[in-house]
Scaffold this motif. Structure first.
Motif, PDB file in Angstrom:
ATOM      1  N   GLY A 148       0.648  -0.883   0.135  1.00 56.08           N
ATOM      2  CA  GLY A 148       0.179   0.611   0.164  1.00 56.08           C
ATOM      3  C   GLY A 148       0.923   1.174   0.332  1.00 56.08           C
ATOM      4  N   ASP A 149      -0.106   2.024  -0.377  1.00 51.95           N
ATOM      5  CA  ASP A 149       0.838   3.459  -0.255  1.00 51.95           C
ATOM      6  C   ASP A 149       1.827   3.855   1.375  1.00 51.95           C
ATOM      7  OD1 ASP A 149       0.722   4.482  -2.804  1.00 51.95           O
ATOM      8  OD2 ASP A 149      -1.354   5.609  -2.513  1.00 51.95           O
ATOM      9  N   GLY A 150       2.819   4.266   1.633  1.00 51.88           N
ATOM     10  CA  GLY A 150       3.533   4.200   2.464  1.00 51.88           C
ATOM     11  C   GLY A 150       3.959   3.348   3.517  1.00 51.88           C
ATOM     12  N   ASP A 151       3.168   1.837   2.941  1.00 54.47           N
ATOM     13  CA  ASP A 151       3.874   1.461   3.273  1.00 54.47           C
ATOM     14  C   ASP A 151       5.149   0.734   2.813  1.00 54.47           C
ATOM     15  OD1 ASP A 151       1.843   0.793   4.390  1.00 54.47           O
ATOM     16  OD2 ASP A 151       0.530  -0.774   3.006  1.00 54.47           O
ATOM     17  N   GLU A 152       6.098  -0.297   3.496  1.00 54.18           N
ATOM     18  CA  GLU A 152       7.707   0.137   3.193  1.00 54.18           C
ATOM     19  C   GLU A 152       7.870  -1.914   3.771  1.00 54.18           C
ATOM     20  OE1 GLU A 152       9.644   2.654   5.032  1.00 54.18           O
ATOM     21  OE2 GLU A 152       9.326   1.155   7.331  1.00 54.18           O
ATOM     22  N   MET A 153       9.083  -2.380   2.878  1.00 58.44           N
ATOM     23  CA  MET A 153       9.199  -3.838   3.120  1.00 58.44           C
ATOM     24  C   MET A 153      11.103  -3.976   3.670  1.00 58.44           C
ATOM     25  SD  MET A 153       9.612  -7.452   0.349  1.00 58.44           S
ATOM     26  CE  MET A 153       7.229  -7.002   0.107  1.00 58.44           C
ATOM     27  N   ALA A 154      11.081  -4.574   4.905  1.00 61.15           N
ATOM     28  CA  ALA A 154      11.911  -4.634   5.131  1.00 61.15           C
ATOM     29  C   ALA A 154      13.883  -5.719   3.614  1.00 61.15           C
ATOM     30  CB  ALA A 154      12.381  -6.303   6.063  1.00 61.15           C
ATOM     31  N   PHE A 155      14.401  -4.938   3.775  1.00 57.84           N
ATOM     32  CA  PHE A 155      15.589  -5.127   2.871  1.00 57.84           C
ATOM     33  C   PHE A 155      15.711  -6.957   2.721  1.00 57.84           C
ATOM     34  CE2 PHE A 155      19.649  -6.069   1.443  1.00 57.84           C
ATOM     35  CZ  PHE A 155      19.904  -5.363   0.410  1.00 57.84           C
ATOM     36  N   ALA A 191      22.679 -10.003  -1.522  1.00 55.23           N
ATOM     37  CA  ALA A 191      22.668  -8.637  -0.830  1.00 55.23           C
ATOM     38  C   ALA A 191      23.296  -7.324  -2.135  1.00 55.23           C
ATOM     39  CB  ALA A 191      22.894  -8.624   0.329  1.00 55.23           C
ATOM     40  N   GLY A 192      23.859  -7.845  -2.520  1.00 52.44           N
ATOM     41  CA  GLY A 192      25.004  -6.741  -3.092  1.00 52.44           C
ATOM     42  C   GLY A 192      23.515  -6.543  -4.638  1.00 52.44           C
ATOM     43  N   ASN A 193      23.565  -7.558  -4.963  1.00 54.30           N
ATOM     44  CA  ASN A 193      22.827  -7.506  -6.327  1.00 54.30           C
ATOM     45  C   ASN A 193      21.673  -6.612  -6.166  1.00 54.30           C
ATOM     46  OD1 ASN A 193      21.935  -7.728  -8.881  1.00 54.30           O
ATOM     47  ND2 ASN A 193      21.227 -10.074  -8.957  1.00 54.30           N
ATOM     48  N   LEU A 194      20.729  -7.091  -5.262  1.00 53.37           N
ATOM     49  CA  LEU A 194      19.853  -5.976  -4.635  1.00 53.37           C
ATOM     50  C   LEU A 194      20.057  -4.720  -4.290  1.00 53.37           C
ATOM     51  CD1 LEU A 194      16.601  -5.824  -4.315  1.00 53.37           C
ATOM     52  CD2 LEU A 194      16.916  -6.520  -1.615  1.00 53.37           C
ATOM     53  N   SER A 195      21.442  -4.831  -3.546  1.00 51.96           N
ATOM     54  CA  SER A 195      21.435  -3.054  -3.363  1.00 51.96           C
ATOM     55  C   SER A 195      21.976  -2.426  -4.303  1.00 51.96           C
ATOM     56  CB  SER A 195      22.675  -3.490  -2.128  1.00 51.96           C
ATOM     57  OG  SER A 195      22.870  -1.795  -1.741  1.00 51.96           O
ATOM     58  N   VAL A 196      22.846  -3.018  -5.817  1.00 49.89           N
ATOM     59  CA  VAL A 196      22.730  -2.104  -6.645  1.00 49.89           C
ATOM     60  C   VAL A 196      22.091  -1.738  -7.480  1.00 49.89           C
ATOM     61  CG1 VAL A 196      24.161  -2.205  -9.192  1.00 49.89           C
ATOM     62  CG2 VAL A 196      25.471  -3.077  -7.411  1.00 49.89           C
ATOM     63  N   HIS A 197      21.156  -2.424  -8.236  1.00 54.09           N
ATOM     64  CA  HIS A 197      19.646  -2.846  -8.269  1.00 54.09           C
ATOM     65  C   HIS A 197      18.726  -1.484  -7.666  1.00 54.09           C
ATOM     66  CE1 HIS A 197      19.731  -5.211 -11.862  1.00 54.09           C
ATOM     67  NE2 HIS A 197      20.758  -5.616 -10.932  1.00 54.09           N
ATOM     68  N   LEU A 198      18.364  -1.322  -6.257  1.00 56.48           N
ATOM     69  CA  LEU A 198      17.955  -0.360  -5.590  1.00 56.48           C
ATOM     70  C   LEU A 198      18.369   0.811  -5.729  1.00 56.48           C
ATOM     71  CD1 LEU A 198      17.234  -2.309  -1.633  1.00 56.48           C
ATOM     72  CD2 LEU A 198      16.184  -1.871  -4.073  1.00 56.48           C
ATOM     73  N   THR A 199      20.416   0.936  -6.021  1.00 54.58           N
ATOM     74  CA  THR A 199      20.286   2.188  -5.502  1.00 54.58           C
ATOM     75  C   THR A 199      20.142   2.821  -7.012  1.00 54.58           C
ATOM     76  OG1 THR A 199      22.443   1.319  -4.784  1.00 54.58           O
ATOM     77  CG2 THR A 199      22.665   3.569  -6.015  1.00 54.58           C
ATOM     78  N   LYS A 200      20.523   2.185  -8.332  1.00 57.88           N
ATOM     79  CA  LYS A 200      19.128   2.864  -9.883  1.00 57.88           C
ATOM     80  C   LYS A 200      18.097   3.046  -9.253  1.00 57.88           C
ATOM     81  CE  LYS A 200      22.796   0.358 -12.970  1.00 57.88           C
ATOM     82  NZ  LYS A 200      23.148   1.771 -13.867  1.00 57.88           N
ATOM     83  N   LEU A 201      17.172   2.397  -9.179  1.00 59.98           N
ATOM     84  CA  LEU A 201      15.685   3.011  -8.464  1.00 59.98           C
ATOM     85  C   LEU A 201      15.708   4.036  -8.144  1.00 59.98           C
ATOM     86  CD1 LEU A 201      14.225  -1.084  -8.448  1.00 59.98           C
ATOM     87  CD2 LEU A 201      13.868   1.066  -9.901  1.00 59.98           C
TER      88      LEU A 201
END
Length: 107
Positions: free
Chosen positions: A30-37, A48-58
């Protein structure tokens, strides 16, 4: 092959498979909801490294918001889709539908 210039462009930030999976997973929140990494990492089966790289781009595109905090003494990182990210994902899915609808070509 068509030379029709009315076909939409696909957002290159979202179009990469891993980033598309991230945005699609976060879009169900939902709007304003978040998920733990770590929960997102496990859900997507990414390192973790791969996700971190893609999250940085996003994050650089303002499609996700990263919130680093603590639970007690334990650091926790939360990820959420921004309003801009939701709109970009909506535009992306519309563009994909348009491309698929036109995939058969003119008869």
């Amino acid at each position: 092959m068509t030379t029709d210039n009315t076909l939409p462009e696909l957002d290159p930030v979202i179009h990469a498979q891993a980033r598309l999976r991230v945005v699609a997973a976060l879009n169900v929140l939902g709007d304003g909801d978040e998920m733990a990494f770590n929960a997102l990492r496990k859900l997507l089966g990414m390192t973790a490294g791969n996700l971190s790289v893609h999250l940085t781009k996003l994050e650089d595109a303002d499609y996700v918001r990263i919130n680093k905090t603590h639970r007690g003494r334990t650091p926790v990182t939360f990820v959420a889709l921004t309003t801009r990210g939701r709109l970009a994902f909506e535009d992306y899915t519309k563009a994909i539908r348009t491309l698929l609808d036109n995939a058969g070509g003119a008869t």
